[in-house]
Design a protein around this motif. Structure first.
Motif, PDB file in Angstrom:
ATOM      1  N   UNK A 100      20.336  11.403   8.063  1.00 54.76           N
ATOM      2  CA  UNK A 100      20.520  10.053   7.527  1.00 54.76           C
ATOM      3  C   UNK A 100      19.265   9.213   7.757  1.00 54.76           C
ATOM      4  N   UNK A 101      18.616   9.399   8.905  1.00 58.70           N
ATOM      5  CA  UNK A 101      17.379   8.664   9.166  1.00 58.70           C
ATOM      6  C   UNK A 101      16.274   9.098   8.203  1.00 58.70           C
ATOM      7  N   UNK A 102      16.191  10.393   7.933  1.00 56.76           N
ATOM      8  CA  UNK A 102      15.172  10.891   7.009  1.00 56.76           C
ATOM      9  C   UNK A 102      15.394  10.335   5.605  1.00 56.76           C
ATOM     10  N   UNK A 103      16.654  10.254   5.189  1.00 54.63           N
ATOM     11  CA  UNK A 103      16.973   9.724   3.858  1.00 54.63           C
ATOM     12  C   UNK A 103      16.569   8.258   3.754  1.00 54.63           C
ATOM     13  N   UNK A 104      16.938   7.462   4.755  1.00 54.01           N
ATOM     14  CA  UNK A 104      16.612   6.033   4.724  1.00 54.01           C
ATOM     15  C   UNK A 104      15.101   5.823   4.837  1.00 54.01           C
ATOM     16  N   UNK A 105      14.427   6.611   5.678  1.00 49.52           N
ATOM     17  CA  UNK A 105      12.965   6.490   5.821  1.00 49.52           C
ATOM     18  C   UNK A 105      12.274   6.738   4.481  1.00 49.52           C
ATOM     19  N   UNK A 106      12.645   7.840   3.835  1.00 52.83           N
ATOM     20  CA  UNK A 106      12.022   8.173   2.555  1.00 52.83           C
ATOM     21  C   UNK A 106      12.317   7.100   1.508  1.00 52.83           C
ATOM     22  N   UNK A 107      13.563   6.625   1.486  1.00 51.03           N
ATOM     23  CA  UNK A 107      13.931   5.601   0.505  1.00 51.03           C
ATOM     24  C   UNK A 107      13.186   4.303   0.726  1.00 51.03           C
ATOM     25  N   UNK A 108      13.065   3.890   1.983  1.00 54.30           N
ATOM     26  CA  UNK A 108      12.353   2.648   2.287  1.00 54.30           C
ATOM     27  C   UNK A 108      10.892   2.709   1.889  1.00 54.30           C
ATOM     28  N   UNK A 109      10.239   3.811   2.232  1.00 54.73           N
ATOM     29  CA  UNK A 109       8.825   3.930   1.884  1.00 54.73           C
ATOM     30  C   UNK A 109       8.637   4.027   0.377  1.00 54.73           C
ATOM     31  N   UNK A 110       9.591   4.687  -0.303  1.00 51.15           N
ATOM     32  CA  UNK A 110       9.504   4.802  -1.768  1.00 51.15           C
ATOM     33  C   UNK A 110       9.612   3.432  -2.422  1.00 51.15           C
ATOM     34  N   UNK A 111      10.553   2.604  -1.952  1.00 51.64           N
ATOM     35  CA  UNK A 111      10.706   1.256  -2.511  1.00 51.64           C
ATOM     36  C   UNK A 111       9.430   0.445  -2.317  1.00 51.64           C
ATOM     37  N   UNK A 112       8.831   0.535  -1.127  1.00 56.83           N
ATOM     38  CA  UNK A 112       7.597  -0.202  -0.854  1.00 56.83           C
ATOM     39  C   UNK A 112       6.461   0.201  -1.776  1.00 56.83           C
ATOM     40  N   UNK A 113       6.290   1.503  -1.971  1.00 54.41           N
ATOM     41  CA  UNK A 113       5.197   1.967  -2.824  1.00 54.41           C
ATOM     42  C   UNK A 113       5.427   1.598  -4.289  1.00 54.41           C
ATOM     43  N   UNK A 114       6.690   1.626  -4.726  1.00 53.15           N
ATOM     44  CA  UNK A 114       6.987   1.246  -6.112  1.00 53.15           C
ATOM     45  C   UNK A 114       6.665  -0.228  -6.347  1.00 53.15           C
ATOM     46  N   UNK A 115       7.041  -1.087  -5.418  1.00 56.87           N
ATOM     47  CA  UNK A 115       6.762  -2.516  -5.566  1.00 56.87           C
ATOM     48  C   UNK A 115       5.256  -2.782  -5.592  1.00 56.87           C
ATOM     49  N   UNK A 116       4.511  -2.059  -4.759  1.00 61.59           N
ATOM     50  CA  UNK A 116       3.051  -2.218  -4.770  1.00 61.59           C
ATOM     51  C   UNK A 116       2.483  -1.791  -6.124  1.00 61.59           C
ATOM     52  N   UNK A 117       2.998  -0.689  -6.664  1.00 62.64           N
ATOM     53  CA  UNK A 117       2.485  -0.195  -7.943  1.00 62.64           C
ATOM     54  C   UNK A 117       2.835  -1.135  -9.095  1.00 62.64           C
ATOM     55  N   UNK A 118       3.963  -1.840  -8.998  1.00 60.97           N
ATOM     56  CA  UNK A 118       4.359  -2.769 -10.058  1.00 60.97           C
ATOM     57  C   UNK A 118       3.398  -3.941 -10.183  1.00 60.97           C
ATOM     58  N   UNK A 119       2.649  -4.232  -9.117  1.00 57.73           N
ATOM     59  CA  UNK A 119       1.674  -5.322  -9.163  1.00 57.73           C
ATOM     60  C   UNK A 119       0.259  -4.800  -9.401  1.00 57.73           C
ATOM     61  N   UNK A 120       0.176  -3.539  -9.842  1.00 58.68           N
ATOM     62  CA  UNK A 120      -1.133  -2.890 -10.046  1.00 58.68           C
ATOM     63  C   UNK A 120      -1.977  -2.929  -8.782  1.00 58.68           C
ATOM     64  N   UNK A 121      -1.308  -2.815  -7.633  1.00 61.23           N
ATOM     65  CA  UNK A 121      -2.018  -2.829  -6.359  1.00 61.23           C
ATOM     66  C   UNK A 121      -2.397  -4.203  -5.882  1.00 61.23           C
ATOM     67  N   UNK A 122      -1.885  -5.241  -6.543  1.00 60.54           N
ATOM     68  CA  UNK A 122      -2.304  -6.603  -6.212  1.00 60.54           C
ATOM     69  C   UNK A 122      -1.922  -7.061  -4.827  1.00 60.54           C
ATOM     70  N   UNK A 123      -0.829  -6.509  -4.280  1.00 57.29           N
ATOM     71  CA  UNK A 123      -0.423  -6.925  -2.929  1.00 57.29           C
ATOM     72  C   UNK A 123      -0.844  -5.907  -1.870  1.00 57.29           C
ATOM     73  N   UNK A 124      -1.598  -4.880  -2.280  1.00 61.42           N
ATOM     74  CA  UNK A 124      -1.994  -3.828  -1.338  1.00 61.42           C
ATOM     75  C   UNK A 124      -2.878  -4.393  -0.227  1.00 61.42           C
ATOM     76  N   UNK A 125      -3.773  -5.324  -0.572  1.00 62.24           N
ATOM     77  CA  UNK A 125      -4.658  -5.905   0.441  1.00 62.24           C
ATOM     78  C   UNK A 125      -3.856  -6.736   1.431  1.00 62.24           C
ATOM     79  N   UNK A 126      -2.927  -7.531   0.909  1.00 64.80           N
ATOM     80  CA  UNK A 126      -2.115  -8.381   1.779  1.00 64.80           C
ATOM     81  C   UNK A 126      -1.257  -7.576   2.743  1.00 64.80           C
ATOM     82  N   UNK A 127      -0.860  -6.394   2.319  1.00 68.98           N
ATOM     83  CA  UNK A 127       0.080  -5.624   3.127  1.00 68.98           C
ATOM     84  C   UNK A 127      -0.609  -4.891   4.271  1.00 68.98           C
ATOM     85  N   UNK A 128      -1.937  -4.796   4.241  1.00 65.60           N
ATOM     86  CA  UNK A 128      -2.656  -4.059   5.275  1.00 65.60           C
ATOM     87  C   UNK A 128      -2.395  -4.614   6.670  1.00 65.60           C
ATOM     88  N   UNK A 129      -2.330  -5.939   6.806  1.00 68.79           N
ATOM     89  CA  UNK A 129      -2.114  -6.528   8.124  1.00 68.79           C
ATOM     90  C   UNK A 129      -0.747  -6.166   8.684  1.00 68.79           C
TER      91      UNK A 129
END
Length: 276
Positions: A100-129
């Motif tokens: 269950x932890x592996x499923x939630x971990x993968x899902x959480x990281x997938x959602x984060x990467x999708x949102x970053x890609x939707x902005x064409x990487x525009x929030x990638x710099x902000x997220x580094x911190x």
């Protein structure tokens, strides 16, 4: 040395960093002690990745939809929901906790990467911190949030301590005794989510799980009881955060990584002391 300390503490961002480190050093081993003894050490890493998704949600809402919201608030909400999802999956499906932890971990990281890609990487710099943590970007509001979370976590653990210990070491007996095991399990994972989001400000998503586990692992090498191990774990965490933050300032290196390296060194020292 006194001149160095006076110079370092003369900067407001360093005072904020030390206060944040103090809070993290108390609440991370406090909650982590229950997780380690229940063999749930990896839940911190899972919730850190879902907190990353929460940060991405906050940045997406602010930068794309012009909805002013703190990324830490969205991270707290998403991580708490993820913590409850892990518990519900474990309770109502045939999967084990690690699945269950592996499923939630993968899902959480997938959602984060999708949102970053939707902005064409525009929030990638902000997220580094948020990924790596930062001393200089800690604000007064961030520290106030962490202090508030710390007071809440310590208070809740103090009130439920006896039942948490009972469930940690003998869940079956706790059920028979009428302890609300399911409620306490959910409470523990939500407290873990709070610790993860609070510590993320200084340590970053990538390293935040370490402070839940490493000081506790060091303390269990030499402690004679569970209560003593909590005290020792907090002591090790204080030494790691204060030393790591000081070294970070002195040598201009990443604070989160330095704190974790010091914590691991303390663990190795405790392990050697236990063998000797």
């Amino acid at each position: 040395m006194s001149e160095f300390l006076a110079e370092m503490l003369g900067f407001p961002f360093m005072r904020r960093a030390f206060l944040a480190g103090l809070c993290i050093a108390v609440i991370a081993p406090l909650v982590g002690s229950f997780l380690v003894h229940r063999r749930l050490a990896m839940i911190g890493d899972t919730l850190a990745h879902t907190a990353f998704a929460g940060v991405a949600v906050g940045l997406f809402l602010s930068n794309v939809l012009a909805i002013p919201v703190s990324p830490y608030l969205t991270a707290l909400v998403v991580a708490s929901l993820a913590a409850l999802a892990i518990q519900v999956l474990s309770e109502h499906t045939e999967v084990y906790d690690d699945v269950s932890m592996a499923i939630v971990l993968a899902g959480g990281f997938a959602v984060g990467t999708v949102l970053i890609s939707l902005t064409s990487g525009g929030i990638a710099v902000s997220i580094n911190q948020y990924l790596f943590g930062s001393l200089s970007t800690l604000t007064n509001a961030d520290v106030r949030l962490l202090v508030g979370l710390s007071v809440l976590v310590v208070g809740v653990v103090a009130v439920t301590y006896r039942d948490l210990v009972f469930v940690t070491f003998d869940e079956s007996a706790a059920r028979i005794a009428g302890v609300r095991v399911r409620w306490l399990n959910r409470l523990l994972v939500v407290l873990t989510a709070m610790v993860v989001v609070g510590a993320m400000q200084l340590l970053g998503v990538i390293l935040v799980a370490a402070m839940l586990v490493v000081p506790v692992a060091a303390a269990t090498q030499i402690a004679g009881s569970f209560r003593a191990s909590i005290g020792l774990a907090v002591g090790f965490a204080l030494l790691a955060t204060l030393s790591g933050t000081t070294l970070s300032y002195a040598y201009g290196v990443a604070a989160g990584g330095t704190i974790v390296i010091v914590a691991i060194a303390l663990y190795l020292g405790a392990a050697l002391a236990a063998r000797a």
